[in-house]
Design a protein around this motif. Structure first.
Motif, PDB file in Angstrom:
ATOM      1  N   SER A 171     -38.259  -1.449 -12.308  1.00 12.91           N
ATOM      2  CA  SER A 171     -37.801  -2.767 -12.760  1.00 12.91           C
ATOM      3  C   SER A 171     -37.277  -3.502 -11.536  1.00 12.91           C
ATOM      4  O   SER A 171     -38.037  -4.141 -10.825  1.00 12.91           O
ATOM      5  CB  SER A 171     -36.765  -2.615 -13.871  1.00 12.91           C
ATOM      6  OG  SER A 171     -37.398  -2.160 -15.051  1.00 12.91           O
ATOM      7  N   LEU A 196     -33.846   3.251  -7.789  1.00 12.18           N
ATOM      8  CA  LEU A 196     -34.921   4.093  -7.250  1.00 12.18           C
ATOM      9  C   LEU A 196     -34.877   4.137  -5.731  1.00 12.18           C
ATOM     10  O   LEU A 196     -35.021   5.198  -5.128  1.00 12.18           O
ATOM     11  CB  LEU A 196     -36.277   3.553  -7.716  1.00 12.18           C
ATOM     12  CG  LEU A 196     -36.607   3.879  -9.177  1.00 12.18           C
ATOM     13  CD1 LEU A 196     -37.783   3.030  -9.654  1.00 12.18           C
ATOM     14  CD2 LEU A 196     -36.920   5.365  -9.335  1.00 12.18           C
ATOM     15  N   GLN A 233     -18.780  -5.743 -13.019  1.00 11.63           N
ATOM     16  CA  GLN A 233     -18.228  -4.701 -12.149  1.00 11.63           C
ATOM     17  C   GLN A 233     -19.290  -3.765 -11.569  1.00 11.63           C
ATOM     18  O   GLN A 233     -18.967  -2.820 -10.868  1.00 11.63           O
ATOM     19  CB  GLN A 233     -17.190  -3.892 -12.916  1.00 11.63           C
ATOM     20  CG  GLN A 233     -15.989  -4.747 -13.302  1.00 11.63           C
ATOM     21  CD  GLN A 233     -14.790  -3.902 -13.679  1.00 11.63           C
ATOM     22  OE1 GLN A 233     -14.592  -2.820 -13.141  1.00 11.63           O
ATOM     23  NE2 GLN A 233     -13.990  -4.381 -14.597  1.00 11.63           N
ATOM     24  N   LEU A 235     -31.240  -8.344  -8.252  1.00 11.57           N
ATOM     25  CA  LEU A 235     -32.473  -7.561  -8.414  1.00 11.57           C
ATOM     26  C   LEU A 235     -32.382  -6.603  -9.593  1.00 11.57           C
ATOM     27  O   LEU A 235     -33.355  -6.380 -10.313  1.00 11.57           O
ATOM     28  CB  LEU A 235     -32.723  -6.700  -7.162  1.00 11.57           C
ATOM     29  CG  LEU A 235     -33.122  -7.381  -5.862  1.00 11.57           C
ATOM     30  CD1 LEU A 235     -33.071  -6.356  -4.723  1.00 11.57           C
ATOM     31  CD2 LEU A 235     -34.540  -7.950  -5.980  1.00 11.57           C
ATOM     32  N   ALA A 236     -31.217  -6.011  -9.761  1.00 13.58           N
ATOM     33  CA  ALA A 236     -31.045  -4.920 -10.735  1.00 13.58           C
ATOM     34  C   ALA A 236     -31.141  -5.440 -12.164  1.00 13.58           C
ATOM     35  O   ALA A 236     -30.674  -6.533 -12.468  1.00 13.58           O
ATOM     36  CB  ALA A 236     -29.680  -4.269 -10.525  1.00 13.58           C
ATOM     37  N   ASP A 253     -23.360   2.156 -15.566  1.00 10.68           N
ATOM     38  CA  ASP A 253     -22.001   1.793 -16.002  1.00 10.68           C
ATOM     39  C   ASP A 253     -21.979   0.903 -17.237  1.00 10.68           C
ATOM     40  O   ASP A 253     -20.939   0.752 -17.873  1.00 10.68           O
ATOM     41  CB  ASP A 253     -21.260   1.072 -14.857  1.00 10.68           C
ATOM     42  CG  ASP A 253     -20.786   2.030 -13.777  1.00 10.68           C
ATOM     43  OD1 ASP A 253     -20.757   3.248 -14.039  1.00 10.68           O
ATOM     44  OD2 ASP A 253     -20.450   1.555 -12.670  1.00 10.68           O
ATOM     45  N   LEU A 268     -40.626   3.716 -22.919  1.00 10.82           N
ATOM     46  CA  LEU A 268     -40.028   2.561 -22.231  1.00 10.82           C
ATOM     47  C   LEU A 268     -38.827   2.034 -22.998  1.00 10.82           C
ATOM     48  O   LEU A 268     -38.819   2.045 -24.228  1.00 10.82           O
ATOM     49  CB  LEU A 268     -41.057   1.430 -22.141  1.00 10.82           C
ATOM     50  CG  LEU A 268     -42.141   1.625 -21.096  1.00 10.82           C
ATOM     51  CD1 LEU A 268     -43.467   1.108 -21.603  1.00 10.82           C
ATOM     52  CD2 LEU A 268     -41.738   0.932 -19.798  1.00 10.82           C
TER      53      LEU A 268
HETATM   54  C1  LIG Z   1     -25.455  -0.646  -3.392  1.00 12.25           C
HETATM   55  C2  LIG Z   1     -25.652  -0.246  -4.823  1.00 12.25           C
HETATM   56  C3  LIG Z   1     -24.562  -0.205  -5.679  1.00 12.25           C
HETATM   57  C4  LIG Z   1     -24.740   0.161  -7.011  1.00 12.25           C
HETATM   58  N1  LIG Z   1     -23.642   0.176  -7.825  1.00 12.25           N
HETATM   59  C5  LIG Z   1     -23.794   0.509  -9.124  1.00 12.25           C
HETATM   60  C6  LIG Z   1     -22.665   0.501  -9.997  1.00 12.25           C
HETATM   61  O1  LIG Z   1     -21.545   0.155  -9.616  1.00 12.25           O
HETATM   62  N2  LIG Z   1     -22.878   0.869 -11.291  1.00 12.25           N
HETATM   63  C7  LIG Z   1     -24.110   1.216 -11.771  1.00 12.25           C
HETATM   64  O2  LIG Z   1     -24.224   1.522 -12.949  1.00 12.25           O
HETATM   65  N3  LIG Z   1     -25.182   1.240 -10.966  1.00 12.25           N
HETATM   66  C8  LIG Z   1     -25.057   0.893  -9.662  1.00 12.25           C
HETATM   67  N4  LIG Z   1     -26.145   0.912  -8.825  1.00 12.25           N
HETATM   68  C9  LIG Z   1     -27.429   1.422  -9.324  1.00 12.25           C
HETATM   69  C10 LIG Z   1     -28.417   0.343  -9.812  1.00 12.25           C
HETATM   70  O3  LIG Z   1     -28.373  -0.822  -9.030  1.00 12.25           O
HETATM   71  C11 LIG Z   1     -28.186  -0.083 -11.244  1.00 12.25           C
HETATM   72  O4  LIG Z   1     -28.059   1.055 -12.073  1.00 12.25           O
HETATM   73  C12 LIG Z   1     -29.291  -0.991 -11.762  1.00 12.25           C
HETATM   74  O5  LIG Z   1     -28.930  -1.574 -12.992  1.00 12.25           O
HETATM   75  C13 LIG Z   1     -30.633  -0.300 -11.924  1.00 12.25           C
HETATM   76  O6  LIG Z   1     -31.565  -1.275 -12.376  1.00 12.25           O
HETATM   77  P1  LIG Z   1     -32.982  -1.464 -11.665  1.00 12.25           P
HETATM   78  O7  LIG Z   1     -33.688  -2.514 -12.430  1.00 12.25           O
HETATM   79  O8  LIG Z   1     -32.837  -1.708 -10.218  1.00 12.25           O
HETATM   80  O9  LIG Z   1     -33.585  -0.030 -11.951  1.00 12.25           O
HETATM   81  P2  LIG Z   1     -34.799   0.717 -11.229  1.00 12.25           P
HETATM   82  O10 LIG Z   1     -34.330   1.251  -9.926  1.00 12.25           O
HETATM   83  O11 LIG Z   1     -36.013  -0.109 -11.251  1.00 12.25           O
HETATM   84  O12 LIG Z   1     -35.002   1.919 -12.267  1.00 12.25           O
HETATM   85  C14 LIG Z   1     -33.989   2.869 -12.538  1.00 12.25           C
HETATM   86  C15 LIG Z   1     -34.594   4.012 -13.376  1.00 12.25           C
HETATM   87  O13 LIG Z   1     -34.959   3.559 -14.665  1.00 12.25           O
HETATM   88  C16 LIG Z   1     -36.376   3.663 -14.879  1.00 12.25           C
HETATM   89  N5  LIG Z   1     -36.721   2.437 -15.578  1.00 12.25           N
HETATM   90  C17 LIG Z   1     -36.506   1.162 -15.134  1.00 12.25           C
HETATM   91  N6  LIG Z   1     -36.794   0.286 -16.106  1.00 12.25           N
HETATM   92  C18 LIG Z   1     -37.200   1.000 -17.188  1.00 12.25           C
HETATM   93  C19 LIG Z   1     -37.617   0.664 -18.513  1.00 12.25           C
HETATM   94  N7  LIG Z   1     -37.649  -0.612 -18.934  1.00 12.25           N
HETATM   95  N8  LIG Z   1     -37.951   1.665 -19.356  1.00 12.25           N
HETATM   96  C20 LIG Z   1     -37.897   2.954 -18.954  1.00 12.25           C
HETATM   97  N9  LIG Z   1     -37.510   3.345 -17.729  1.00 12.25           N
HETATM   98  C21 LIG Z   1     -37.160   2.372 -16.849  1.00 12.25           C
HETATM   99  C22 LIG Z   1     -36.982   3.833 -13.514  1.00 12.25           C
HETATM  100  O14 LIG Z   1     -38.200   4.570 -13.554  1.00 12.25           O
HETATM  101  C23 LIG Z   1     -35.878   4.574 -12.794  1.00 12.25           C
HETATM  102  O15 LIG Z   1     -35.921   5.934 -13.121  1.00 12.25           O
HETATM  103  C24 LIG Z   1     -26.017   0.520  -7.485  1.00 12.25           C
HETATM  104  C25 LIG Z   1     -27.114   0.463  -6.619  1.00 12.25           C
HETATM  105  C26 LIG Z   1     -26.943   0.070  -5.307  1.00 12.25           C
HETATM  106  C27 LIG Z   1     -28.122  -0.003  -4.407  1.00 12.25           C
END
Ligand SMILES: Cc1cc2nc3c(=O)[nH]c(=O)nc-3n(C[C@H](O)[C@H](O)[C@H](O)COP(=O)(O)OP(=O)(O)OC[C@H]3O[C@@H](n4cnc5c(N)ncnc54)[C@H](O)[C@@H]3O)c2cc1C
Lengths: 300, 177
Positions: A38, A43, A107, A116-117, A129, A171
């Motif tokens: 996503s 990842l 938070q 991006l997330a 979280d 998904l």
């Molecule tokens: C500097 C930094 C700080 C961070 N701080 C936090 C924090 O404070 N709290 C926190 O919770 N997280 C944190 N994160 C982790 C992350 O950014 C978040 O959890 C974010 O919401 C993940 O979303 P994404 O779209 O980037 O996921 P991705 O990296 O794209 O995917 C995460 C996982 O979910 C799977 N996936 C993605 N979308 C789907 C879908 N629709 N269906 C099924 N599987 C799916 C992927 O295959 C992967 O295994 C941090 C990351 C970084 C780099």
């Protein structure tokens, strides 16, 4: 740090499905050689840390129609998986239907990461979280299993997730939060996070609380308590909820609630904090929030 | 399960020899100029900017999204170039620190200079980009908005006092990026 950089080490192929069905078929065909992506923020950190293998195929979910929408009907607020955490943090609709979840989004990480997330990535990780907040809002997930979109409570989904029962191609399509039916009292909604520094930090412990406060009777009803943090399992705290439900809120009750949280919250030791510290922290956070209700709301 | 977003737990390099996938045609603009590049789809924006385009004002540091030294604007919003992959930039307008100062110093850069908002200067391009991104959306941010907007930019030498003065000066000067 040996950072994972670019080619030739990191050169997966890209697939960009346009429907849930197409994404599911791709993942089913490629199995562990492919991952759904996503925002890719979690990842990338996993690949850099070596805690997940770099896949051969990236399945970019961002072109799937309908997963970027936030919609509201009479009963639910529905948020698509691809909605970014920035959009969640700014959504007035989420602030009203799920204030603890909106606060959790504020938070998580920092604004640039949240741009991006996505909400779906945070949930699909199994320990993001936002999950304790979704638990206390009685949120449900829409999951796609290759045939149907099925709706299930976050708690049931977490049970499947943490027992390894979720098929790899399933998904997360979206989340829906029930719109509050109103209870006559005022609704408490709290999310708190403790990490190793004040801002932009991975969580050690998170807690979330929702309850209806009846000031006249000094009681809480429809009490939901949850805790999580780090890469631990987000969980409801049933014993502490049962103590609070309908009982008159008093200092001695808060003592018992603290003990129930400390006893009931299952976490884990990590290199920076032991499980016992996390249990105490969860208890203190929850009880301090309830104490404020007792001291401040009771006076107003 | 390990905690996957901790700098301190970074371990070994991931991934062995993986066969290269087909290249991706990245069409985007960088600092207002249209570009078309053939790159691996997972190539990081950070590498594209620094190595392919030689725009080295975007700094390389933690490489896991924690420090903010590689901040750029994508469609006007700050993102960490180390986390962003080439295919995520298709059709995007990318602005780097070089793109801000093309017609002389940008007012936010000037405010950093005048208020001593830097010492070694390594975090400064990222800081400036985050401030420009903030003021674009909210020209009169409150202190807590500034702190939130800069929470992903880490300075390890000058401290945040001069940086806050610079941001406040940029706000007072009515920057409209
Ligand atoms: C500097 C930094 C700080 C961070 N701080 C936090 C924090 O404070 N709290 C926190 O919770 N997280 C944190 N994160 C982790 C992350 O950014 C978040 O959890 C974010 O919401 C993940 O979303 P994404 O779209 O980037 O996921 P991705 O990296 O794209 O995917 C995460 C996982 O979910 C799977 N996936 C993605 N979308 C789907 C879908 N629709 N269906 C099924 N599987 C799916 C992927 O295959 C992967 O295994 C941090 C990351 C970084 C780099």
């Amino acid at each position: 740090m040996g950072a994972l950089q670019d080619e030739p080490l990191f050169s997966p192929a890209l697939r960009q499905p346009r429907s849930l069905r197409e994404a599911w078929e791709l993942k089913s065909a490629c199995a562990e050689q492919a991952v759904y992506v996503s925002g890719g923020t979690l990842l990338r950190t996993q690949w850099e840390a070596g805690t997940a293998a770099v896949p051969q195929v990236l399945i970019d979910l961002r072109n799937i129609a309908g997963m970027e929408d936030v919609t509201r009907d009479d009963d639910y607020l529905t948020i698509g998986s691809l909605v970014t955490l920035t959009a969640c943090r700014r959504s007035g609709a989420l602030a009203s239907a799920g204030p603890a979840a909106a606060e959790a989004a504020r938070q998580i990480a920092a604004p640039a990461v949240r741009n991006l997330a996505t909400l779906g990535g945070n949930i699909a990780s199994g320990y993001g979280d936002i999950l304790p907040a979704l638990l206390v809002h009685d949120a449900e997930l829409a999951v796609y299993d290759g045939n149907l979109l099925r709706v299930q409570p976050v708690e049931a989904w977490l049970e499947r997730r943490w027992s390894g029962a979720i098929p790899p191609a399933e998904l997360v399509a979206g989340v829906r939060l029930p719109l509050d039916q109103g209870s006559g009292g005022s609704r408490l909604a709290v999310f708190r996070k403790v990490g190793r520094r004040e801002a932009f930090t991975a969580s050690l412990v998170t807690i979330a609380v929702t309850a209806d406060w009846d000031a006249a009777a000094r009681t809480l009803r429809r009490v939901r308590l949850a805790a999580g943090g780090g890469s631990g399992r987000p969980q409801r705290l049933a014993a502490a909820e049962a103590l609070l439900e309908g009982a008159e809120l008093s200092r001695s009750l808060l003592g018992a609630v603290y003990e129930a949280v400390e006893h009931g919250f299952a976490s884990y030791d990590d290199p920076f904090a032991g499980e016992q510290y996390k249990k105490k922290t969860a208890g203190n956070l929850i009880v301090s929030e309830l104490w404020q209700t007792l001291e401040l709301k009771a006076r107003s | 399960m390990p905690d996957n977003f901790r700098l301190e737990e970074m371990g070994e390099m991931a991934g062995a020899d993986i066969p290269a996938g087909p290249l991706y045609t990245l069409n985007c603009t960088v600092n207002g100029r249209a570009l078309s590049l053939e790159v691996p789809p997972g190539r990081r924006l950070l590498s594209i900017l620094r190595e392919d385009l030689e725009l080295t004002g975007t700094k390389r540091s933690c490489e896991i999204g924690r420090c903010g030294a590689c901040m750029v604007l994508v469609d006007g919003r700050p993102v960490n170039a180390c986390l962003t992959m080439a295919y995520q930039c298709g059709g995007a307008e990318i602005t780097t620190i070089e793109g801000l100062g093309e017609a002389g110093l940008h007012p936010v850069q000037r405010a950093f200079l005048e208020e001593g908002g830097f010492q070694c200067g390594y975090c400064t391009p990222g800081m400036v980009i985050s401030v420009v991104g903030l003021l674009r959306e909210n020209p009169s941010p409150a202190q807590e908005d500034i702190e939130e907007a800069l929470s992903g930019n880490i300075c390890r030498c000058t401290g945040y006092g001069g940086i806050m003065r610079a941001v406040n000066k940029a706000i007072e000067s009515g920057v409209s990026p």
